[in-house]
Motif scaffolding. Sequence first.
Motif, mmCIF file in Angstrom:
data_model
loop_
_atom_site.group_PDB
_atom_site.id
_atom_site.type_symbol
_atom_site.label_atom_id
_atom_site.label_comp_id
_atom_site.label_asym_id
_atom_site.label_seq_id
_atom_site.Cartn_x
_atom_site.Cartn_y
_atom_site.Cartn_z
ATOM 1 N N ALA A 51 -23.193 39.596 -40.517
ATOM 2 C CA ALA A 51 -22.992 38.185 -40.865
ATOM 3 C C ALA A 51 -23.863 37.770 -42.047
ATOM 4 C CB ALA A 51 -23.295 37.308 -39.652
ATOM 5 N N ARG A 54 -22.647 38.755 -45.479
ATOM 6 C CA ARG A 54 -21.470 38.055 -46.018
ATOM 7 C C ARG A 54 -21.811 36.696 -46.629
ATOM 8 N NH1 ARG A 54 -20.971 42.882 -44.283
ATOM 9 N NH2 ARG A 54 -18.972 43.695 -45.017
ATOM 10 N N PRO A 200 -17.330 33.348 -45.472
ATOM 11 C CA PRO A 200 -17.662 32.469 -44.342
ATOM 12 C C PRO A 200 -17.008 31.105 -44.500
ATOM 13 C CG PRO A 200 -19.625 33.612 -45.122
ATOM 14 C CD PRO A 200 -18.536 33.887 -46.124
ATOM 15 N N ALA A 260 -21.291 34.453 -38.964
ATOM 16 C CA ALA A 260 -21.377 34.208 -40.406
ATOM 17 C C ALA A 260 -21.032 32.752 -40.722
ATOM 18 C CB ALA A 260 -20.456 35.161 -41.165
#
Length: 450
Positions: A51, A54, A200, A260
Amino acid sequence: MLNVLKHSLTRQYLSRGVGCLLLVFSILLTDISLQESLGWGRGHKLIRTWAVARLPAWQKELLSPEDWQHLQSDYTSLQDAYAGGKSPHLEKYCVPPARLNLHDVGSIEASLPDIQWFIQQTLDHLARNEPDEAMKFLGVLCHWNEDPGCPCAHSSPVDEATLRRLLPPTADLANKNYLFGYGGIADIGNYTIPDEQYRPQLLGTTIPEAAARIYQHQRLLRTYAAALIIPLVQAEIAGNANQADLQRQTAAIYNAKHVADILYTLLCLHENRFATDEVEALNIQPLTAWEPDTKMQMISHPYYVTPFLVNQALDARRNLHPLAFAGESETESVITHGFGMGTPYTLNYKIGPGIVFDRFTCRVGLHPTAGETGKVAFAIIVNGVETARTKFMMPADKPEVIEVSLPKTDIVTVGLQTIPHRASNPLHNLAVWGDPNLIRAEHVPFRLDN
């Protein structure tokens, strides 16, 4: 003298025996307490690391590498370490106002205040330039949103005993738990999370709005993970390690995307920085993307087992059809999402906080496969009060538009209710709710990142 010696030796042996028993009991308690988590083990770190990777560059630059490392590794399981007071210094991070179990999906009434509390604590410490403290609160919030994403006890709608009756274990699985992390199958194997692209998603531009969607997505996460439990158990029973790892991987990547989104949203809130296209995407929320708060019940045929379907409709013989309205032509009747529903039934949703959405809209009518004696009224029930009702509609009627205002109460319950006419035939009462949407309330202006 001999009796005294006997009594002395007996006391020594008893003392040693009791001491050994206490030692063994202590070890067992320690072992159990260290394994409080029923879900992810190493999965927490895999999810968290994926997460963080990203996040956009501008967000990664807000914190030092050490702070990110703490979030990804050191602060992945603080509530497990605290576990009812074992580590008192962690109490400030692990005991929110509603004192919820920070491993499972709680009620909306208790969860929303606690989610908002964790968001506020994280933002307050970031604002005070205390990133390490912020990462601890954020770590607990993430863990709370990771456990229900594991195909285990945190997501299962049935208990261990029931699942083992449905899927009897082989000899190799006789001493392994299906649903519990310790000695179980949920988070073992050699699965990884694929290194794929993911942008995200913004969950809100205010704390209440972010909390509303975090909670709703947490519920969706639990439902998604629950669907992977039986395939995972079946793969283990068949001895197919690769297939079992695929189920764990599928759950983990879905979970990682949700985490994320949480990280991204909180840092957007911290910087008061939002992308224009993402804000626009928040303005209309399809009700079909939310989890209902209603119990299945037996109603008249053809919806007697499943009172409603998402994005589909039944005919009198229980054949499936796309959603459409009887009173419109094929070119007119374009429904992007909605429900096919029988009568009488009320489909309830709990939404909160009430300041996030201020209106609900939809179109209603009967399905083209409805029989000539179909006759249904549609009503919207808000917090137990009927706020809108159509006439009794028949197959020849064009769909009606319904729009109602939503109150600013802490929790708003929206019910979609079908009401059959006394002279109608239940087999012909094939109701359709077209494009049911929550309309976002206007918020305080913010800085857009164009």
